[in-house]
Design an enzyme around this catalytic site. Structure first.
Site, PDB file in Angstrom:
ATOM      1  N   HIS A 272       1.103  -1.286   0.221  1.00  0.00           N
ATOM      2  CA  HIS A 272      -0.186  -0.030   0.143  1.00  0.00           C
ATOM      3  C   HIS A 272       0.780   1.120  -0.047  1.00  0.00           C
ATOM      4  O   HIS A 272       1.978   1.159   0.665  1.00  0.00           O
ATOM      5  CB  HIS A 272      -0.801  -0.065   1.348  1.00  0.00           C
ATOM      6  CG  HIS A 272      -2.254   0.800   1.074  1.00  0.00           C
ATOM      7  ND1 HIS A 272      -1.987   2.104   1.307  1.00  0.00           N
ATOM      8  CD2 HIS A 272      -3.329   0.473   0.890  1.00  0.00           C
ATOM      9  CE1 HIS A 272      -3.193   2.555   1.129  1.00  0.00           C
ATOM     10  NE2 HIS A 272      -4.098   1.876   0.521  1.00  0.00           N
ATOM     11  N   ASP A 330      -7.818  -5.866   0.262  1.00  0.00           N
ATOM     12  CA  ASP A 330      -8.353  -6.137  -1.283  1.00  0.00           C
ATOM     13  C   ASP A 330      -8.143  -7.811  -0.914  1.00  0.00           C
ATOM     14  O   ASP A 330      -8.740  -8.654  -1.636  1.00  0.00           O
ATOM     15  CB  ASP A 330      -7.895  -5.612  -2.285  1.00  0.00           C
ATOM     16  CG  ASP A 330      -8.525  -4.341  -2.541  1.00  0.00           C
ATOM     17  OD1 ASP A 330      -9.831  -4.192  -2.257  1.00  0.00           O
ATOM     18  OD2 ASP A 330      -7.830  -3.412  -2.854  1.00  0.00           O
TER      19      ASP A 330
HETATM   20  N1  CMC Z   1       4.075  -7.472  -4.935  1.00  0.00           N
HETATM   21  C1  CMC Z   1       5.392  -7.635  -5.265  1.00  0.00           C
HETATM   22  N2  CMC Z   1       6.366  -6.282  -5.021  1.00  0.00           N
HETATM   23  C2  CMC Z   1       5.613  -5.419  -4.546  1.00  0.00           C
HETATM   24  C3  CMC Z   1       4.254  -5.211  -4.332  1.00  0.00           C
HETATM   25  C4  CMC Z   1       3.407  -6.373  -4.518  1.00  0.00           C
HETATM   26  N3  CMC Z   1       2.024  -6.390  -4.405  1.00  0.00           N
HETATM   27  N4  CMC Z   1       3.866  -3.928  -4.124  1.00  0.00           N
HETATM   28  C5  CMC Z   1       5.186  -3.292  -4.037  1.00  0.00           C
HETATM   29  N5  CMC Z   1       6.049  -4.130  -4.419  1.00  0.00           N
HETATM   30  C6  CMC Z   1       7.645  -3.688  -4.383  1.00  0.00           C
HETATM   31  C7  CMC Z   1       7.972  -2.833  -5.729  1.00  0.00           C
HETATM   32  O1  CMC Z   1       8.409  -3.809  -6.589  1.00  0.00           O
HETATM   33  C8  CMC Z   1       9.011  -2.144  -5.172  1.00  0.00           C
HETATM   34  O2  CMC Z   1      10.149  -2.838  -4.933  1.00  0.00           O
HETATM   35  P1  CMC Z   1      11.624  -2.394  -5.462  1.00  0.00           P
HETATM   36  O3  CMC Z   1      11.923  -1.191  -4.589  1.00  0.00           O
HETATM   37  O4  CMC Z   1      12.556  -3.374  -5.394  1.00  0.00           O
HETATM   38  O5  CMC Z   1      11.503  -1.903  -6.734  1.00  0.00           O
HETATM   39  C9  CMC Z   1       8.502  -1.787  -3.616  1.00  0.00           C
HETATM   40  O6  CMC Z   1       8.026  -3.056  -3.219  1.00  0.00           O
HETATM   41  C10 CMC Z   1       7.728  -0.432  -3.404  1.00  0.00           C
HETATM   42  O7  CMC Z   1       6.514  -0.495  -4.469  1.00  0.00           O
HETATM   43  P2  CMC Z   1       6.081   0.714  -5.289  1.00  0.00           P
HETATM   44  O8  CMC Z   1       5.385   0.254  -6.414  1.00  0.00           O
HETATM   45  O9  CMC Z   1       6.846   1.776  -5.314  1.00  0.00           O
HETATM   46  O10 CMC Z   1       5.109   1.057  -4.238  1.00  0.00           O
HETATM   47  P3  CMC Z   1       4.016   2.207  -4.332  1.00  0.00           P
HETATM   48  O11 CMC Z   1       3.505   3.020  -3.055  1.00  0.00           O
HETATM   49  O12 CMC Z   1       4.117   3.128  -5.431  1.00  0.00           O
HETATM   50  O13 CMC Z   1       2.616   1.079  -4.525  1.00  0.00           O
HETATM   51  C11 CMC Z   1       0.707  -0.350  -4.694  1.00  0.00           C
HETATM   52  C12 CMC Z   1       1.552   0.772  -3.676  1.00  0.00           C
HETATM   53  C13 CMC Z   1      -0.614  -0.540  -3.838  1.00  0.00           C
HETATM   54  C14 CMC Z   1       0.417   0.147  -6.019  1.00  0.00           C
HETATM   55  C15 CMC Z   1       1.604  -1.373  -4.868  1.00  0.00           C
HETATM   56  O14 CMC Z   1       1.930  -2.135  -3.401  1.00  0.00           O
HETATM   57  C16 CMC Z   1       0.838  -2.567  -5.599  1.00  0.00           C
HETATM   58  O15 CMC Z   1       0.917  -2.758  -6.819  1.00  0.00           O
HETATM   59  N6  CMC Z   1       0.113  -3.513  -4.851  1.00  0.00           N
HETATM   60  C17 CMC Z   1      -0.519  -4.721  -5.563  1.00  0.00           C
HETATM   61  C18 CMC Z   1      -1.900  -4.052  -6.158  1.00  0.00           C
HETATM   62  C19 CMC Z   1      -2.878  -3.771  -4.688  1.00  0.00           C
HETATM   63  O16 CMC Z   1      -3.213  -4.740  -4.015  1.00  0.00           O
HETATM   64  N7  CMC Z   1      -3.456  -2.517  -4.778  1.00  0.00           N
HETATM   65  C20 CMC Z   1      -4.402  -2.384  -3.792  1.00  0.00           C
HETATM   66  C21 CMC Z   1      -4.084  -1.238  -3.048  1.00  0.00           C
HETATM   67  S1  CMC Z   1      -5.256  -1.114  -1.506  1.00  0.00           S
HETATM   68  C22 CMC Z   1      -6.776  -0.671  -2.067  1.00  0.00           C
HETATM   69  C23 CMC Z   1      -6.966   0.689  -2.407  1.00  0.00           C
HETATM   70  O17 CMC Z   1      -6.700   1.628  -1.427  1.00  0.00           O
HETATM   71  O18 CMC Z   1      -7.339   1.287  -3.421  1.00  0.00           O
END
Ligand code: CMC
Length: 396
Positions: A272, A330
């Site tokens: 998240h 989720d």
């Molecule tokens: N699985 C694997 N790796 C992950 C995941 C995941 N679900 N989420 C983040 N990472 C890794 C990412 O690859 C990165 O690694 P590195 O530093 O080595 O490059 C690190 O963690 C940071 O990730 P980020 O993409 O910079 O983090 P963010 O804050 O931009 O992303 C997120 C947040 C929710 C988009 C992401 O965690 C994700 O894609 N999760 C899966 C989709 C999901 O479950 N979304 C629902 C969010 S909650 C509902 C809502 O409030 O809408």
């Protein structure tokens, strides 16, 4: 160009002042109008939470019954909406249909209404909360080719929604209070989440003074994406795929793929932007998940077992621990919804139904903010400097 700071994804820029929802991502704390989500989920129903989000305080008995009566009075949608709905292909994604239906409400309750008048805004808010369950259920019934079920205003908000989803004219439909409570809790947990992508979309869209139904429709469109509300659907699809490829035995292989720097596969339902600790909603959803599985005798269902094993393995894995990736709401809400009999492609519509109140409350807060201005982000221009247009014959 040096005047502005580029903040991709709004990582450190506040877009507004707000009194509605507070999140402490490090502590894993979520408050609606100052009340902890755990307390609200334990003591209130969804419509009480709606009242709270919109008005700032919990309703007393009289305010609660007046509010509920008003909401249930507006559950029917215009008969013409059916003709509009029937224009969609049956296999259209229900989120595409819902975006269209709510957008179409702008045509029913159109621009001649002066939304600077608080009374006009209130009736729009009531209509949206009241009609969303009806529209979502209609989108579902249409997709499965069953007749639409009209609302039954003697039922509670959530029981009525379940009936509109699952009843048919040929059988008696019995409401199961344990399942109604579970769905009501899903609604409460999804009701607001401060300035997420869809809420910011509603604010930005609404800041031009557009019709509120149009602004909410823009929010629904944004919510659809798999990085936002589409995550529960994507999570269930992921579980189904692992199950089809060998189930629990294949979790190790899947996790290795997620961790591979060269792969774009993510563990859906984990991670998240704000919570760097357990998502408090996920804790409550996990409890609800176990209650529902027990009630339905599904504890041994292979997909649920797979999800629980996957969760345990990820929570102990260095990759997820070091990045503070915990299950989000989720991860479990998809599982609960599946158990309730809600098909995967409807999950995000359920999220939209619940989030509508948050969008409305945020829109109202923006419109009534004395400092409110149309949203107009700036940019850092990185394109060509000024140059002459060559005649077409001279172009390479
Ligand atoms: N699985 C694997 N790796 C992950 C995941 C995941 N679900 N989420 C983040 N990472 C890794 C990412 O690859 C990165 O690694 P590195 O530093 O080595 O490059 C690190 O963690 C940071 O990730 P980020 O993409 O910079 O983090 P963010 O804050 O931009 O992303 C997120 C947040 C929710 C988009 C992401 O965690 C994700 O894609 N999760 C899966 C989709 C999901 O479950 N979304 C629902 C969010 S909650 C509902 C809502 O409030 O809408």
């Amino acid at each position: 160009t040096g005047k502005f700071t580029y903040d991709s994804g709004f990582l450190s820029t506040a877009s507004c002042n707000s009194k509605i929802t507070y999140i402490d991502g490090d502590k894993g704390e979520l408050l609606y109008r100052g009340y902890p989500i755990e307390d609200l989920a334990g003591k209130c129903d969804f419509l009480e939470v709606c009242y709270l989000l919109i008005n700032g305080n919990l309703p007393n008995k009289k305010q609660d019954s007046d509010f509920k009566e008003m909401i249930m009075h507006h559950t029917m949608v215009h008969e013409q909406m059916q003709f509009f709905l029937r224009g969609f292909r049956r296999d259209a994604h229900p989120m595409a249909v819902l975006t269209g239906l709510v957008g179409a409400m702008a045509a029913f309750y159109h621009d001649q209404i002066d939304y600077t008048d608080p009374k006009a805004r209130q009736i729009a808010q009531i209509r949206l909360i009241a009609k969303m369950p009806t529209l979502v259920a209609m989108a579902y019934k249409y997709s499965v080719g069953q007749p639409f079920i009209y609302p039954d205003n003697n039922l509670s908000y959530t029981a009525n929604f379940m009936r509109m989803m699952f009843a048919t004219p040929c059988e008696e439909y019995k409401v199961n209070p344990v399942l109604v409570r579970a769905l009501d809790r899903i609604f409460i947990l999804h009701a607001d989440h401060e300035q997420n992508a869809s809420t910011s979309t509603v604010r930005l869209c609404g800041s031009s003074g557009t019709n509120p139904f149009a602004a909410i429709s823009a929010g629904i469109a944004c919510l659809w994406g798999p990085a936002h509300g589409g995550a529960n659907e994507a999570c269930l699809q992921m579980l189904n795929e692992i199950q089809a490829n060998g189930g629990v035995e294949k979790i190790g292989e899947f996790i290795a793929q997620v961790k591979d720097k060269n792969s774009s596969v993510r563990l859906m339902g984990f991670g998240h932007r704000v919570y760097k600790n357990f998502d408090p909603r996920a804790k409550l959803m996990r409890e609800t998940c176990y209650e529902v599985l027990k009630e339905l005798g599904l504890e041994d269902d292979p997909l649920f077992k797979l999800a629980m094993t996957l969760e345990k393995i990820a929570l102990e894995d260095e990759y997820f621990v070091s990045r503070k990736l915990y299950p989000n709401v989720d991860f479990y809400s998809g599982i609960v919804q599946r158990a309730l009999g809600i098909p995967t492609e409807m999950f995000t519509c359920i999220f939209a139904l619940a989030r509508t109140v948050g969008w409305i409350a945020q829109w109202e807060e923006m419109i009534t903010d004395p400092e409110y201005k149309i949203g107009r982000p700036r940019q850092l221009y990185t394109g060509e400097t000024s140059r002459k247009v060559p005649l077409i014959a001279e172009r390479k």
